[in-house]
Design a protein around this motif. Sequence first.
Motif, PDB file in Angstrom:
ATOM      1  N   ALA A  93       7.524  -6.332 -19.533  1.00 44.85           N
ATOM      2  CA  ALA A  93       7.618  -4.809 -19.133  1.00 44.85           C
ATOM      3  C   ALA A  93       6.366  -4.289 -18.113  1.00 44.85           C
ATOM      4  O   ALA A  93       6.800  -3.620 -17.400  1.00 44.85           O
ATOM      5  N   ARG A  94       5.343  -5.011 -18.203  1.00 42.71           N
ATOM      6  CA  ARG A  94       4.402  -4.535 -17.174  1.00 42.71           C
ATOM      7  C   ARG A  94       4.826  -4.966 -15.637  1.00 42.71           C
ATOM      8  O   ARG A  94       4.721  -4.344 -14.763  1.00 42.71           O
ATOM      9  N   GLU A  95       5.358  -6.170 -15.670  1.00 40.53           N
ATOM     10  CA  GLU A  95       5.928  -6.420 -14.466  1.00 40.53           C
ATOM     11  C   GLU A  95       6.926  -5.753 -13.992  1.00 40.53           C
ATOM     12  O   GLU A  95       7.124  -5.479 -12.715  1.00 40.53           O
ATOM     13  N   GLU A  96       7.881  -5.193 -14.759  1.00 32.86           N
ATOM     14  CA  GLU A  96       8.876  -4.403 -14.261  1.00 32.86           C
ATOM     15  C   GLU A  96       8.370  -2.923 -14.095  1.00 32.86           C
ATOM     16  O   GLU A  96       8.916  -2.369 -12.853  1.00 32.86           O
ATOM     17  N   ILE A  97       7.410  -2.599 -14.647  1.00 28.66           N
ATOM     18  CA  ILE A  97       6.645  -1.239 -14.446  1.00 28.66           C
ATOM     19  C   ILE A  97       5.920  -1.314 -12.733  1.00 28.66           C
ATOM     20  O   ILE A  97       6.082  -0.440 -12.157  1.00 28.66           O
ATOM     21  N   ASN A  98       5.287  -2.493 -12.811  1.00 31.95           N
ATOM     22  CA  ASN A  98       4.614  -2.841 -11.516  1.00 31.95           C
ATOM     23  C   ASN A  98       5.676  -2.914 -10.313  1.00 31.95           C
ATOM     24  O   ASN A  98       5.579  -2.487  -9.204  1.00 31.95           O
ATOM     25  N   ARG A  99       6.925  -3.466 -10.581  1.00 33.68           N
ATOM     26  CA  ARG A  99       7.937  -3.703  -9.491  1.00 33.68           C
ATOM     27  C   ARG A  99       8.424  -2.221  -9.176  1.00 33.68           C
ATOM     28  O   ARG A  99       8.659  -2.053  -7.992  1.00 33.68           O
ATOM     29  N   LEU A 100       8.609  -1.552 -10.214  1.00 30.83           N
ATOM     30  CA  LEU A 100       9.096  -0.029  -9.952  1.00 30.83           C
ATOM     31  C   LEU A 100       8.173   0.824  -9.196  1.00 30.83           C
ATOM     32  O   LEU A 100       8.728   1.645  -8.392  1.00 30.83           O
ATOM     33  N   ALA A 101       6.875   0.522  -9.607  1.00 33.28           N
ATOM     34  CA  ALA A 101       5.803   1.285  -8.843  1.00 33.28           C
ATOM     35  C   ALA A 101       5.641   0.862  -7.347  1.00 33.28           C
ATOM     36  O   ALA A 101       5.549   1.586  -6.641  1.00 33.28           O
ATOM     37  N   LEU A 102       6.018  -0.248  -7.019  1.00 31.27           N
ATOM     38  CA  LEU A 102       5.713  -0.827  -5.565  1.00 31.27           C
ATOM     39  C   LEU A 102       6.922  -0.164  -4.831  1.00 31.27           C
ATOM     40  O   LEU A 102       6.666   0.029  -3.748  1.00 31.27           O
ATOM     41  N   GLN A 103       8.101  -0.102  -5.771  1.00 34.01           N
ATOM     42  CA  GLN A 103       9.375   0.193  -4.866  1.00 34.01           C
ATOM     43  C   GLN A 103       9.046   1.647  -4.540  1.00 34.01           C
ATOM     44  O   GLN A 103       9.581   2.313  -3.567  1.00 34.01           O
ATOM     45  N   MET A 104       8.478   2.387  -5.645  1.00 30.49           N
ATOM     46  CA  MET A 104       8.256   3.892  -5.240  1.00 30.49           C
ATOM     47  C   MET A 104       7.427   4.210  -4.305  1.00 30.49           C
ATOM     48  O   MET A 104       7.415   5.103  -3.355  1.00 30.49           O
ATOM     49  N   ASP A 105       6.230   3.220  -4.049  1.00 27.43           N
ATOM     50  CA  ASP A 105       5.378   3.117  -3.132  1.00 27.43           C
ATOM     51  C   ASP A 105       6.089   3.128  -1.817  1.00 27.43           C
ATOM     52  O   ASP A 105       5.634   3.789  -0.784  1.00 27.43           O
ATOM     53  N   ASP A 106       6.785   2.144  -1.668  1.00 19.86           N
ATOM     54  CA  ASP A 106       7.608   1.859  -0.236  1.00 19.86           C
ATOM     55  C   ASP A 106       8.437   3.096   0.112  1.00 19.86           C
ATOM     56  O   ASP A 106       8.637   3.434   1.161  1.00 19.86           O
ATOM     57  N   LEU A 107       9.186   3.710  -0.919  1.00 17.09           N
ATOM     58  CA  LEU A 107       9.986   4.757  -0.818  1.00 17.09           C
ATOM     59  C   LEU A 107       9.232   6.042  -0.034  1.00 17.09           C
ATOM     60  O   LEU A 107       9.854   7.079   0.423  1.00 17.09           O
ATOM     61  N   THR A 108       8.035   6.078  -0.482  1.00 19.59           N
ATOM     62  CA  THR A 108       7.104   7.191   0.273  1.00 19.59           C
ATOM     63  C   THR A 108       7.269   6.985   1.719  1.00 19.59           C
ATOM     64  O   THR A 108       6.825   8.098   2.329  1.00 19.59           O
ATOM     65  N   ASN A 109       7.325   5.988   2.147  1.00 13.60           N
ATOM     66  CA  ASN A 109       7.668   5.846   3.845  1.00 13.60           C
ATOM     67  C   ASN A 109       8.841   5.553   4.309  1.00 13.60           C
ATOM     68  O   ASN A 109       9.410   5.370   5.396  1.00 13.60           O
ATOM     69  N   LEU A 110       9.815   6.151   3.093  1.00 18.05           N
ATOM     70  CA  LEU A 110      11.330   6.499   3.610  1.00 18.05           C
ATOM     71  C   LEU A 110      12.024   5.311   3.846  1.00 18.05           C
ATOM     72  O   LEU A 110      13.063   5.276   4.565  1.00 18.05           O
ATOM     73  N   SER A 111      11.606   4.145   3.191  1.00 19.01           N
ATOM     74  CA  SER A 111      12.392   2.905   3.388  1.00 19.01           C
ATOM     75  C   SER A 111      11.856   1.852   2.546  1.00 19.01           C
ATOM     76  O   SER A 111      10.465   1.882   2.041  1.00 19.01           O
ATOM     77  N   ALA A 112      12.657   0.841   1.959  1.00 16.54           N
ATOM     78  CA  ALA A 112      12.266  -0.218   0.973  1.00 16.54           C
ATOM     79  C   ALA A 112      13.123  -1.439   0.996  1.00 16.54           C
ATOM     80  O   ALA A 112      14.230  -1.170   1.758  1.00 16.54           O
ATOM     81  N   GLU A 113      12.573  -2.572   0.861  1.00 17.40           N
ATOM     82  CA  GLU A 113      13.012  -3.705   1.250  1.00 17.40           C
ATOM     83  C   GLU A 113      12.998  -4.488   0.067  1.00 17.40           C
ATOM     84  O   GLU A 113      11.982  -4.575  -0.771  1.00 17.40           O
ATOM     85  N   CYS A 114      13.973  -5.493  -0.375  1.00 20.21           N
ATOM     86  CA  CYS A 114      13.953  -6.319  -1.363  1.00 20.21           C
ATOM     87  C   CYS A 114      14.844  -7.808  -0.842  1.00 20.21           C
ATOM     88  O   CYS A 114      15.495  -7.354  -0.150  1.00 20.21           O
ATOM     89  N   PRO A 115      14.327  -8.807  -1.350  1.00 16.28           N
ATOM     90  CA  PRO A 115      14.850 -10.225  -0.734  1.00 16.28           C
ATOM     91  C   PRO A 115      16.410 -10.197  -1.442  1.00 16.28           C
ATOM     92  O   PRO A 115      16.544  -9.610  -2.641  1.00 16.28           O
ATOM     93  N   GLY A 116      17.241 -10.661  -0.907  1.00 21.49           N
ATOM     94  CA  GLY A 116      18.754 -11.022  -1.307  1.00 21.49           C
ATOM     95  C   GLY A 116      19.473  -9.727  -1.308  1.00 21.49           C
ATOM     96  O   GLY A 116      19.055  -8.491  -0.786  1.00 21.49           O
ATOM     97  N   GLU A 117      20.776  -9.543  -1.953  1.00 23.80           N
ATOM     98  CA  GLU A 117      21.415  -8.604  -1.811  1.00 23.80           C
ATOM     99  C   GLU A 117      21.171  -7.807  -3.114  1.00 23.80           C
ATOM    100  O   GLU A 117      21.452  -8.390  -4.238  1.00 23.80           O
ATOM    101  N   ASN A 118      20.888  -6.475  -3.112  1.00 23.05           N
ATOM    102  CA  ASN A 118      20.568  -5.674  -4.303  1.00 23.05           C
ATOM    103  C   ASN A 118      21.693  -4.840  -4.831  1.00 23.05           C
ATOM    104  O   ASN A 118      21.991  -3.906  -4.379  1.00 23.05           O
ATOM    105  N   HIS A 119      22.444  -5.339  -5.844  1.00 22.65           N
ATOM    106  CA  HIS A 119      23.740  -4.812  -6.353  1.00 22.65           C
ATOM    107  C   HIS A 119      23.402  -3.335  -6.995  1.00 22.65           C
ATOM    108  O   HIS A 119      24.048  -2.327  -7.099  1.00 22.65           O
ATOM    109  N   ASP A 120      21.985  -3.364  -7.793  1.00 27.53           N
ATOM    110  CA  ASP A 120      21.666  -2.176  -8.450  1.00 27.53           C
ATOM    111  C   ASP A 120      21.544  -0.965  -7.481  1.00 27.53           C
ATOM    112  O   ASP A 120      22.029   0.044  -7.968  1.00 27.53           O
TER     113      ASP A 120
END
Length: 328
Positions: free
Chosen positions: A135-162
Motif C-alpha cells: 500500500a505504501r509503495e502504491e501511494i508513493n508511486r501515485l505521489a511521484l506521478q502527481m509530482d511529475d504532472l505538476t510539470n505537465l508531463s509524466a513518463e513510465c517504463p513500458g506501455e501504460n494501458h491504465d
Amino acid sequence: MTGTITSRGHTAHDEEDGGGEDGARKLIQKLIVTVLAGGVVFVLSTVLSPTADDMWQLVLSVLCGGAVLIVQFMVTFAHQLGDLKSSVEKRFVDIGRATKLFNEVEKLRDDGVPRLAESATHVISIGPKILHDFAREEINRLALQMDDLTNLSAECPGENHDWLLSLTKCTRKSIDAISTSVDQNFWSTEPAGRYLEAQRKAIDERGVRVRRLFIVRDPADIPQLADLCKEQRDVRIEVRVVALSQLPLHVQRGKMIDFIVFDEELSYEIGADQLSVNSWTTVNAREDEVQQRIRRFRELWNASPHGSPNGVPDRARTLSGDPEPTAT
C-alpha cells in the motif's frame, strides 16, 4: 502488568516507569549536589571563622545549599521551557501544514482524494506487513506521478494501458491516433479490447470523434489490416491506412512515432527502442509540444488515402490528386 504497544516497540507502561526512574535519579543528583554544597560551605566557614557560633555556620550552609538547589531547579525549568517552546512551534507548523493540506484536499473532495486518504489509513492497520508495504509503495508511486504532472508531463517504463483507458474516459471532444507497425501487435491483446470498448462508449455517450491512422511499411501489408479496420469502423471510428511509400517525401521525413492526442490538449506517446519494443510511455500537456503532435497528425491524415466504407482499406494509390479509374 503490561501496557499498550507503541510504535517504537515498547509498552506505554514501560515508558512511564522509565520516565519515573529517570526523574527520581535526577532528583537524587540534585539533592546530592545540594548536600555537598552545604557541606563545603560549613567546612569553609569553620576554617575561616573558628570562633563563630556553630548555629550561624549551620544556617549559612543550609541557606547556601538551598540556593544551589533552587538554581538547579531553575536551570532544569529553563531547559524544559525551551523544549516546550520548540514543541509548541513544531505543533503550530504541523497545524499550518495540516490546514493547508485540508484546504487543498477540500478542493478535490469529489475526486476521490478523501476516500484515498481514508482507505490508506485503514489498510495499513489491517492484514500482514507485506500488504502495508505494498500500500505504501502504491501511494508513493501515485505521489511521484502527481509530482511529475505538476510539470505537465509524466513518463513510465513500458506501455501504460491504465493511462490509455483513463484518458479515453476523460476525453470530451476528440481522439486522434497514429498507430505504426510497432503498435500493431497490441490490437490482438486483451487490453486492446478494453480500449476499443472505452472508445465506443466515448463515441456513443459523449459524441467524441475518434480518428486512427495505421501506418505500415509496405503497401502489401495493407490488406492484412482489413479485419482490424472493419472492427474499428463498426464502432464508428474513422480509420485510414497508409504505407510509407505512399506518403510524399516531405511527410516521410517527419517524426514517425505512435502517439494519441486527446481533446487537442494532451498527448500520449509511446517510445520504442531499436528492436521496435515499446520501452516507455509519456503523457504531455505542454502546449507547444501538443501542438506539434496535432500538426503532425493532420499532416499524415491529410496525406493518406480514405478507406472504403465496407471496412477494406483501398489499394495503394498515388497522392497526386488524380481520380481513381472507374469500371468500364
